[in-house]
Design a protein around this motif. Structure first.
Motif, PDB file in Angstrom:
ATOM      1  N   LEU A  47       0.822  -1.208   0.000  1.00  0.00           N
ATOM      2  CA  LEU A  47       0.000   0.000   0.000  1.00  0.00           C
ATOM      3  C   LEU A  47       0.855   1.257   0.000  1.00  0.00           C
ATOM      4  O   LEU A  47       0.538   2.233  -0.692  1.00  0.00           O
ATOM      5  N   ALA A  48       1.937   1.245   0.766  1.00  0.00           N
ATOM      6  CA  ALA A  48       2.826   2.412   0.815  1.00  0.00           C
ATOM      7  C   ALA A  48       3.389   2.712  -0.575  1.00  0.00           C
ATOM      8  O   ALA A  48       3.496   3.883  -0.985  1.00  0.00           O
ATOM      9  N   TYR A  49       3.752   1.652  -1.295  1.00  0.00           N
ATOM     10  CA  TYR A  49       4.289   1.836  -2.649  1.00  0.00           C
ATOM     11  C   TYR A  49       3.227   2.412  -3.583  1.00  0.00           C
ATOM     12  O   TYR A  49       3.469   3.389  -4.309  1.00  0.00           O
ATOM     13  N   ALA A  50       2.030   1.812  -3.576  1.00  0.00           N
ATOM     14  CA  ALA A  50       0.963   2.280  -4.464  1.00  0.00           C
ATOM     15  C   ALA A  50       0.571   3.720  -4.145  1.00  0.00           C
ATOM     16  O   ALA A  50       0.307   4.522  -5.059  1.00  0.00           O
ATOM     17  N   CYS A  51       0.560   4.057  -2.868  1.00  0.00           N
ATOM     18  CA  CYS A  51       0.251   5.438  -2.474  1.00  0.00           C
ATOM     19  C   CYS A  51       1.336   6.398  -2.956  1.00  0.00           C
ATOM     20  O   CYS A  51       1.059   7.487  -3.467  1.00  0.00           O
ATOM     21  N   GLY A  52       2.597   5.983  -2.792  1.00  0.00           N
ATOM     22  CA  GLY A  52       3.706   6.828  -3.232  1.00  0.00           C
ATOM     23  C   GLY A  52       3.686   7.084  -4.722  1.00  0.00           C
ATOM     24  O   GLY A  52       4.027   8.188  -5.187  1.00  0.00           O
ATOM     25  N   GLU A  53       3.274   6.077  -5.501  1.00  0.00           N
ATOM     26  CA  GLU A  53       3.253   6.207  -6.957  1.00  0.00           C
ATOM     27  C   GLU A  53       2.069   7.023  -7.469  1.00  0.00           C
ATOM     28  O   GLU A  53       2.139   7.625  -8.539  1.00  0.00           O
ATOM     29  N   THR A  54       0.983   7.040  -6.714  1.00  0.00           N
ATOM     30  CA  THR A  54      -0.240   7.688  -7.200  1.00  0.00           C
ATOM     31  C   THR A  54      -0.630   8.941  -6.425  1.00  0.00           C
ATOM     32  O   THR A  54      -1.553   9.652  -6.840  1.00  0.00           O
ATOM     33  N   GLY A  55       0.037   9.186  -5.290  1.00  0.00           N
ATOM     34  CA  GLY A  55      -0.342  10.326  -4.463  1.00  0.00           C
ATOM     35  C   GLY A  55      -1.557  10.067  -3.601  1.00  0.00           C
ATOM     36  O   GLY A  55      -2.087  10.984  -2.972  1.00  0.00           O
ATOM     37  N   ALA A  56      -2.010   8.810  -3.555  1.00  0.00           N
ATOM     38  CA  ALA A  56      -3.181   8.468  -2.740  1.00  0.00           C
ATOM     39  C   ALA A  56      -2.803   8.378  -1.268  1.00  0.00           C
ATOM     40  O   ALA A  56      -1.619   8.244  -0.923  1.00  0.00           O
ATOM     41  N   GLU A  57      -3.809   8.441  -0.408  1.00  0.00           N
ATOM     42  CA  GLU A  57      -3.614   8.276   1.036  1.00  0.00           C
ATOM     43  C   GLU A  57      -4.701   7.346   1.567  1.00  0.00           C
ATOM     44  O   GLU A  57      -5.888   7.575   1.335  1.00  0.00           O
ATOM     45  N   VAL A  58      -4.271   6.296   2.259  1.00  0.00           N
ATOM     46  CA  VAL A  58      -5.195   5.292   2.780  1.00  0.00           C
ATOM     47  C   VAL A  58      -5.533   5.603   4.225  1.00  0.00           C
ATOM     48  O   VAL A  58      -4.646   5.858   5.039  1.00  0.00           O
ATOM     49  N   SER A  89      -8.327   8.699   2.351  1.00  0.00           N
ATOM     50  CA  SER A  89      -8.491  10.109   2.710  1.00  0.00           C
ATOM     51  C   SER A  89      -8.195  10.968   1.495  1.00  0.00           C
ATOM     52  O   SER A  89      -8.662  12.100   1.383  1.00  0.00           O
ATOM     53  N   LYS A  90      -7.406  10.401   0.567  1.00  0.00           N
ATOM     54  CA  LYS A  90      -7.158  11.036  -0.727  1.00  0.00           C
ATOM     55  C   LYS A  90      -7.143   9.920  -1.758  1.00  0.00           C
ATOM     56  O   LYS A  90      -6.203   9.121  -1.806  1.00  0.00           O
ATOM     57  N   ALA A  91      -8.181   9.839  -2.559  1.00  0.00           N
ATOM     58  CA  ALA A  91      -8.316   8.728  -3.509  1.00  0.00           C
ATOM     59  C   ALA A  91      -7.386   8.920  -4.701  1.00  0.00           C
ATOM     60  O   ALA A  91      -7.085  10.053  -5.094  1.00  0.00           O
ATOM     61  N   PRO A  92      -6.918   7.830  -5.293  1.00  0.00           N
ATOM     62  CA  PRO A  92      -6.103   7.943  -6.507  1.00  0.00           C
ATOM     63  C   PRO A  92      -6.973   8.377  -7.682  1.00  0.00           C
ATOM     64  O   PRO A  92      -8.184   8.156  -7.689  1.00  0.00           O
ATOM     65  N   ASP A  93      -6.362   8.999  -8.677  1.00  0.00           N
ATOM     66  CA  ASP A  93      -7.116   9.405  -9.869  1.00  0.00           C
ATOM     67  C   ASP A  93      -7.660   8.193 -10.613  1.00  0.00           C
ATOM     68  O   ASP A  93      -8.739   8.235 -11.195  1.00  0.00           O
ATOM     69  N   ASP A  94      -6.888   7.110 -10.587  1.00  0.00           N
ATOM     70  CA  ASP A  94      -7.271   5.896 -11.306  1.00  0.00           C
ATOM     71  C   ASP A  94      -7.167   4.709 -10.352  1.00  0.00           C
ATOM     72  O   ASP A  94      -6.070   4.253 -10.025  1.00  0.00           O
ATOM     73  N   VAL A  95      -8.311   4.220  -9.900  1.00  0.00           N
ATOM     74  CA  VAL A  95      -8.332   3.131  -8.921  1.00  0.00           C
ATOM     75  C   VAL A  95      -7.756   1.853  -9.520  1.00  0.00           C
ATOM     76  O   VAL A  95      -7.057   1.091  -8.840  1.00  0.00           O
ATOM     77  N   GLU A  96      -8.027   1.603 -10.789  1.00  0.00           N
ATOM     78  CA  GLU A  96      -7.496   0.398 -11.428  1.00  0.00           C
ATOM     79  C   GLU A  96      -5.982   0.436 -11.492  1.00  0.00           C
ATOM     80  O   GLU A  96      -5.315  -0.596 -11.327  1.00  0.00           O
ATOM     81  N   ASP A  97      -5.421   1.602 -11.726  1.00  0.00           N
ATOM     82  CA  ASP A  97      -3.957   1.738 -11.751  1.00  0.00           C
ATOM     83  C   ASP A  97      -3.393   1.514 -10.352  1.00  0.00           C
ATOM     84  O   ASP A  97      -2.350   0.868 -10.188  1.00  0.00           O
ATOM     85  N   PHE A  98      -4.069   2.029  -9.332  1.00  0.00           N
ATOM     86  CA  PHE A  98      -3.659   1.801  -7.943  1.00  0.00           C
ATOM     87  C   PHE A  98      -3.649   0.314  -7.639  1.00  0.00           C
ATOM     88  O   PHE A  98      -2.698  -0.220  -7.048  1.00  0.00           O
ATOM     89  N   ALA A  99      -4.715  -0.391  -8.050  1.00  0.00           N
ATOM     90  CA  ALA A  99      -4.803  -1.830  -7.814  1.00  0.00           C
ATOM     91  C   ALA A  99      -3.682  -2.575  -8.525  1.00  0.00           C
ATOM     92  O   ALA A  99      -3.086  -3.510  -7.980  1.00  0.00           O
TER      93      ALA A  99
END
Length: 501
Positions: A385-396, A421-431
């Motif tokens: 999750l930390a990696y996916a958040c770092g790549e997309t700017g999302a916050e879980v 708390s901050k959703a990624p622009d593209d959820v599929e890319d986050f996944a």
């Protein structure tokens, strides 16, 4: 001269004593075991297991069985009804209410006077000692500490005996002098209704000089947000300009780090992890540059470890502290002055160093997904999750995950419900990023994901804001030390959560 510079001198002796951890780990642990056996020999449990014949670790391991809560439950229930000298000498009046087992909604962990003093409060003192060692210019005691706790209630009808969150027990029994340097007032700190407590804490503390925070990251975050709402300020720095450290524990801090950075903009803000549970206080992050924690060796806690690749087998290897290897995942057993004997606490750890013994928490023996041989543990999940958040700017903010079992086409996957708390622009890319990182971190998961033959790509379902709090509230577990189970082999929790989506 600041108050902290004067008070800090009282911690110098302990700071020096902690240096012995690097070279005297085995001796310190053998001393603890000898003390525990000596004290508990006259108890019913001690007589039952021949404590008078125990001369060292080998005798102890031979005479005393490994215990889960179910094995000790009968004795603990007798203690809750007021019986003396069962698992520990004398009468135990306090019981820390913890998350339940397969058969029970809650566990009730005995907390003896010795356990309070020599485990839990000693841990709190050592957190301060190590923090002051690392931050000689601190002004910690020149203001107040905001301590976030749970609540307690009567224990059966036994006079003077109570059950509750460990944090409530600590607040209830704290030395009166400590109340001079902590907020909120005790009656507020022990409120059972978390929503009312959150509001009252914010109102009581936002005009105080708060220098330090202590609590579970998720619940403390909720309090800080309320402080900003009521104060009208844009950052916590403006409310408490003297705030310098957050002592946190209970759940992994990684998913909340960025949110705290946004709320507390000061670059000099410190974060210090602790490993304190209902069953004891076990570890402290002693080096700000190292996320691993120092295992606390001279409390009333004797440690043993079961390699996770043998966990659940009929005759697993069990080693004392001096038998552990770095880089290996272990389930932890503890024996304590609260009457827990070779007790499976349910946490898994990995040692990063043996001089001194330092470790990181890797997950729970029950919080993992191994529905298809993938052996996904919480450490994998947090890092993914930390990696996916770092790549997309999302916050879980919160999450849980469980398997979706095979359908008629033999297709299966992992399903994640994530509250951002901050959703990624593209959820599929986050996944996709999360899935790829999990494969990099876990070879078993990678093998099962190979060409989508066994496991299909994971699915991320975005939760509405407040979904997990609503689920906890529906189960009567909002606030205190309650936390969302992150990974599960069962779909029970995730199905309940999806019903509220």
């Amino acid at each position: 001269m600041s108050i902290t510079s004067i008070v800090g001198r009282a911690f110098e002796g302990r700071q020096k004593a902690l240096e012995a951890y690097a070279l005297e780990g085995e001796a310190l642990q053998n001393r603890v075991l000898s003390h525990l056996i000596s004290r508990a020999t006259p108890t019913e449990y001690g007589r039952r297991h021949g404590f008078e014949r125990v001369k060292g670790y080998e005798d102890f391991a031979r005479n005393v069985p490994v215990n889960t809560y179910e094995e000790l439950k009968g004795d603990i229930d007798r203690m809750r009804h007021g019986e003396k000298n069962v698992l520990w000498p004398g009468r135990v009046k306090w019981f820390a209410k913890s998350s339940g087992t397969t058969n029970d909604k809650s566990k009730f962990i005995p907390v003896s006077k010795e356990g309070l003093r020599e485990i839990h409060y000693q841990g709190g003192r050592d957190v301060v000692a190590l923090y002051l060692r690392n931050n000689p210019g601190s002004r910690l005691f020149d203001g107040k500490g905001l301590i976030l706790g749970g609540s307690h209630s009567p224990n059966y009808n036994v006079a003077g005996s109570l059950v509750g969150d460990l944090s409530a027990i600590l607040i209830e029994n704290i030395h009166p002098l400590a109340n001079l340097v902590r907020v909120p007032k005790k009656s507020t700190a022990l409120l059972a209704d978390f929503e009312a407590k959150r509001d009252q804490i914010a109102r009581e503390t936002m005009t105080k000089n708060v220098t330090n925070l202590s609590g579970v990251p998720s619940w403390m975050l909720s309090v800080l947000v309320r402080v900003l709402e009521l104060s009208g300020k844009s950052s916590i720095d403006e409310v408490w300009p003297g705030l310098e450290v957050f002592f946190h524990g209970g759940i992994a801090f990684g998913p909340y780090r960025e949110q705290y950075r946004q709320l507390i903009a000061r670059p000099s803000m410190h974060y210090m992890e602790t490993y304190n549970a209902s069953e004891g206080f076990f570890g402290i992050q002693d080096d700000p540059q190292d996320e691993a924690m120092l295992l606390m060796l001279d409390y009333d806690v004797f440690y043993e470890f079961v390699p996770m690749d043998e966990y659940g087998t009929e005759h697993p290897t069990i080693v004392p502290l001096w038998g552990v290897e770095t880089g290996r995942n272990y389930a932890m057993l503890i024996s304590t002055s609260c009457g827990l004997w070779r007790y499976e606490i349910g946490d898994t750890v990995e040692f990063t160093s043996r001089q001194p013994y330092k470790f990181k928490i890797t997950g729970r023996t029950k919080y993992f997904i191994n529905a298809f041989g993938e052996e996904l543990i919480m450490d994998n999940a947090e890092r993914g999750l930390a990696y996916a958040c770092g790549e997309t700017g999302a916050e879980v903010l919160e999450y849980t995950a469980a398997p979706v079992f095979m359908n008629e086409q033999a297709q299966c996957r992992h399903q994640w419900v994530i509250e951002f708390s901050k959703a990624p622009d593209d959820v599929e890319d986050f996944a996709r990023l999360l899935d790829e990182r999990l494969q990099q971190l876990n070879s078993d998961y990678e093998a099962k994901r190979f060409k989508n033959i066994t496991l299909q790509p994971l699915e991320v379902i975005v939760a509405r804001r407040g979904l997990f709090n609503d689920w906890l509230k529906a189960k009567g577990k909002l606030g205190g030390q309650h936390k969302v189970p992150r990974l599960s082999n069962s779909r029970k929790n995730i199905e309940e959560i999806l019903q509220l989506l």
